[in-house]
Enzyme design. Structure first.
Site, PDB file in Angstrom:
ATOM      1  N   LYS A   7       1.379 -13.957   5.439  1.00 39.17           N
ATOM      2  CA  LYS A   7       1.636 -14.943   4.381  1.00 39.17           C
ATOM      3  C   LYS A   7       3.132 -15.235   4.345  1.00 39.17           C
ATOM      4  O   LYS A   7       3.772 -15.224   3.286  1.00 39.17           O
ATOM      5  CB  LYS A   7       1.181 -14.385   3.026  1.00 39.17           C
ATOM      6  CG  LYS A   7      -0.289 -14.524   2.728  1.00 39.17           C
ATOM      7  CD  LYS A   7      -0.740 -15.951   2.509  1.00 39.17           C
ATOM      8  CE  LYS A   7      -0.365 -16.489   1.155  1.00 39.17           C
ATOM      9  NZ  LYS A   7      -0.909 -17.864   0.960  1.00 39.17           N
TER      10      LYS A   7
ATOM     11  N   ASP B 142      -4.643 -17.027   4.330  1.00 33.45           N
ATOM     12  CA  ASP B 142      -5.734 -17.728   3.636  1.00 33.45           C
ATOM     13  C   ASP B 142      -6.447 -18.687   4.581  1.00 33.45           C
ATOM     14  O   ASP B 142      -7.690 -18.746   4.609  1.00 33.45           O
ATOM     15  CB  ASP B 142      -5.254 -18.437   2.359  1.00 33.45           C
ATOM     16  CG  ASP B 142      -3.896 -19.098   2.514  1.00 33.45           C
ATOM     17  OD1 ASP B 142      -3.162 -18.731   3.450  1.00 33.45           O
ATOM     18  OD2 ASP B 142      -3.570 -19.986   1.720  1.00 33.45           O
TER      19      ASP B 142
ATOM     20  N   ASP C 284      -6.984  -5.255   4.959  1.00 30.21           N
ATOM     21  CA  ASP C 284      -8.052  -4.726   4.115  1.00 30.21           C
ATOM     22  C   ASP C 284      -9.069  -5.836   3.800  1.00 30.21           C
ATOM     23  O   ASP C 284     -10.278  -5.677   3.984  1.00 30.21           O
ATOM     24  CB  ASP C 284      -7.408  -4.194   2.822  1.00 30.21           C
ATOM     25  CG  ASP C 284      -8.327  -3.250   2.079  1.00 30.21           C
ATOM     26  OD1 ASP C 284      -9.430  -2.978   2.581  1.00 30.21           O
ATOM     27  OD2 ASP C 284      -7.939  -2.785   0.994  1.00 30.21           O
TER      28      ASP C 284
ATOM     29  N   TYR D  88       0.803  -1.221   0.000  1.00 32.72           N
ATOM     30  CA  TYR D  88       0.000   0.000   0.000  1.00 32.72           C
ATOM     31  C   TYR D  88       0.834   1.268   0.000  1.00 32.72           C
ATOM     32  O   TYR D  88       0.296   2.365  -0.081  1.00 32.72           O
ATOM     33  CB  TYR D  88      -0.893   0.036   1.256  1.00 32.72           C
ATOM     34  CG  TYR D  88      -2.257  -0.511   1.028  1.00 32.72           C
ATOM     35  CD1 TYR D  88      -2.432  -1.847   0.720  1.00 32.72           C
ATOM     36  CD2 TYR D  88      -3.373   0.296   1.138  1.00 32.72           C
ATOM     37  CE1 TYR D  88      -3.675  -2.368   0.514  1.00 32.72           C
ATOM     38  CE2 TYR D  88      -4.635  -0.224   0.930  1.00 32.72           C
ATOM     39  CZ  TYR D  88      -4.787  -1.553   0.620  1.00 32.72           C
ATOM     40  OH  TYR D  88      -6.019  -2.057   0.420  1.00 32.72           O
TER      41      TYR D  88
END
Ligand code: NAD
Length: 419
Positions: A218, A284, A308, A148
């Site tokens: 992740k 995930d 987000d 971002y």
């Protein structure tokens, strides 16, 4: 004009406190006055008229552009800087050159590094989950770094070409699949940025006596950025909060060194003695787990992009964006801007149907932030009663078996009556 200020690291809040507010574009003009009316009344009732809020309008967005020819005047930034706290309705993102997002500009100027989104279910609100009462989480989303940061180069530009040359010729990168037609982005994730976010999440969990903090990342794929976030997060827990936390990192080490029984005994003791459990989860799997076993999670600390996605999924699990509050906070300087998390909803603006609850619950967060919990509780209780009665704006009422659709101002009046 009475400002909130910081003394010895604590907020000092005058009884009549001035709060700068941005009305917001589109539906902002409808939700802002409704929320202010409810908050004023709740504060009056909670403190017998001894406390009050003086709302001070500052300009941003279309209203600012029309009145003073600027989207985000310096005087607005100065007010948020001076008064420490503030609240804002949704803002139109100006199309074309200049500022890409007013929200991002506000966050960056005041270095509001935590985006805090509490997610809870209100009885009566229709949810896609079978047991929405098990959803009670606080998302701490890192607000200043990650992909971002806006460091990217468009495909086909000389900058993209230059960056590719650097990668190939100076860094020996051979893994870009289609080098000539790729756009590029950079993902900065720092030790300081990660640690201050996790520190804020752990402090919040301890202060509110919550059971766990989960670092969502992740790191299995992005080992240095997202993996770094997880490592540094565990480091914060184990060094700065050693007495009050037990981490799954420590569990794994014990299991490796002394066997599973010892590790299990250690975690059982940690839980029994009220220690905060700090664990981690791959992003995930986490999104799946929040649907299957939401009660496993309490405080979530995560990077910007993961945060987000997670914020929107969790909001949808308890009734959608019309009811999801948020705040952008710098826990070091104590600057905080509370905000409606939805956009300007141009399709319903001016129709008196918008749900004011996102901004209202953000106002509740603001009251809690300044320690006016009694007023915050009054509003939350009134909302609980309204939803249980099936009284809501149309976006929620249409799905409730006993739903009555109220206009925005009618709903506001009803909440005032229920305070
Ligand atoms: P949006 O959130 O404005 O609207 C998406 C959908 O949700 C629309 O159907 C809208 O009617 C509905 N909706 C939103 N809030 C609602 C509420 N409180 N009650 C009932 N229904 C509600 O998103 P968008 O249409 O993608 O964006 C419109 C504008 O808002 C754009 O200019 C965008 O840049 C801006 N925006 C601002 C913010 C912010 O200021 N924080 C956030 C998102 C979008």
């Amino acid at each position: 004009m009475s400002k909130v200020y910081v003394q010895s690291g604590q907020l000092v809040v005058p009884d009549c406190v001035t709060v700068p507010f941005i009305e917001g574009d589109g539906v902002g003009a409808e939700i802002t006055p409704v929320c202010q009316k409810i908050v004023n009344e709740a504060v009056k009732i909670a403190y017998d008229g001894k406390r009050s809020i003086e709302w001070m309008e500052v300009l941003a967005g279309e209203k600012a552009f029309k009145q003073v020819g600027e989207w985000l005047p310096e005087s607005t930034l100065a007010a948020f800087r001076d008064y420490l706290i503030g609240i804002k309705g949704p803002l139109t993102t100006p199309v074309g050159g200049g500022i890409t997002s007013l929200n991002v500009a506000l966050r960056q100027t005041l270095d509001l590094y935590v985006c805090l989104r509490p997610v809870r279910w209100f009885k009566g609100v229709v949810s896609p989950l079978k047991e929405p009462q098990n959803v009670d989480m606080y998302i701490f989303r890192e607000n200043t770094e990650d992909i971002y940061a806006g460091i990217e180069w468009e495909q086909g530009t000389p900058e993209a070409k230059k960056f590719l040359n650097f990668l190939q010729n100076e860094m020996g990168v051979t893994k870009v699949r289609f080098p000539e037609t790729s756009a590029f982005g950079v993902k900065p994730v720092s030790v300081e940025g990660s640690k201050r976010l996790v520190r804020a999440a752990i402090s919040f969990a301890l202060q509110h006596k919550l059971p766990s903090v989960t670092l969502v990342h992740k790191g299995n794929i992005m080992k240095f950025t997202e993996g770094g976030f997880k490592r540094w997060g565990y480091e914060v827990a184990e060094t700065e909060f050693a007495e009050s936390t037990f981490t799954m990192n420590q569990y794994d080490k014990l299991k490796h060194d002394l066997g599973e029984e010892s590790a299990k005994a250690a975690i059982a003791e940690a839980v029994n003695t009220g220690k905060l459990i700090v664990k981690d989860c791959i992003a995930d799997a986490f999104l799946q787990n929040t649907l299957l076993m939401p009660d496993d999670y309490s405080v979530i600390a995560t990077l910007n992009l993961n945060g987000d996605y997670i914020s929107d999924q969790l909001a949808a699990m308890v009734g959608g964006i019309g009811i999801a509050p948020g705040a952008n906070i710098n826990y070091a300087t104590k600057h905080a801007i509370f905000e409606a998390t939805h956009g300007t909803a141009p399709n319903i603006a001016g129709k008196n149907v918008v749900n004011p609850c996102s901004l209202l619950l953000s106002s509740v967060m603001m009251l809690e932030y300044i320690g006016w919990d009694e007023a915050a509780v009054l509003i939350t209780n009134a909302l609980e009663k309204a939803f249980e009665n099936g009284e809501a704006t149309n976006d929620l009422a249409r799905f409730m078996p006993n739903g009555t659709s109220l206009a925005t101002d009618e709903f506001g009046q009803r909440i005032v009556e229920l305070l």
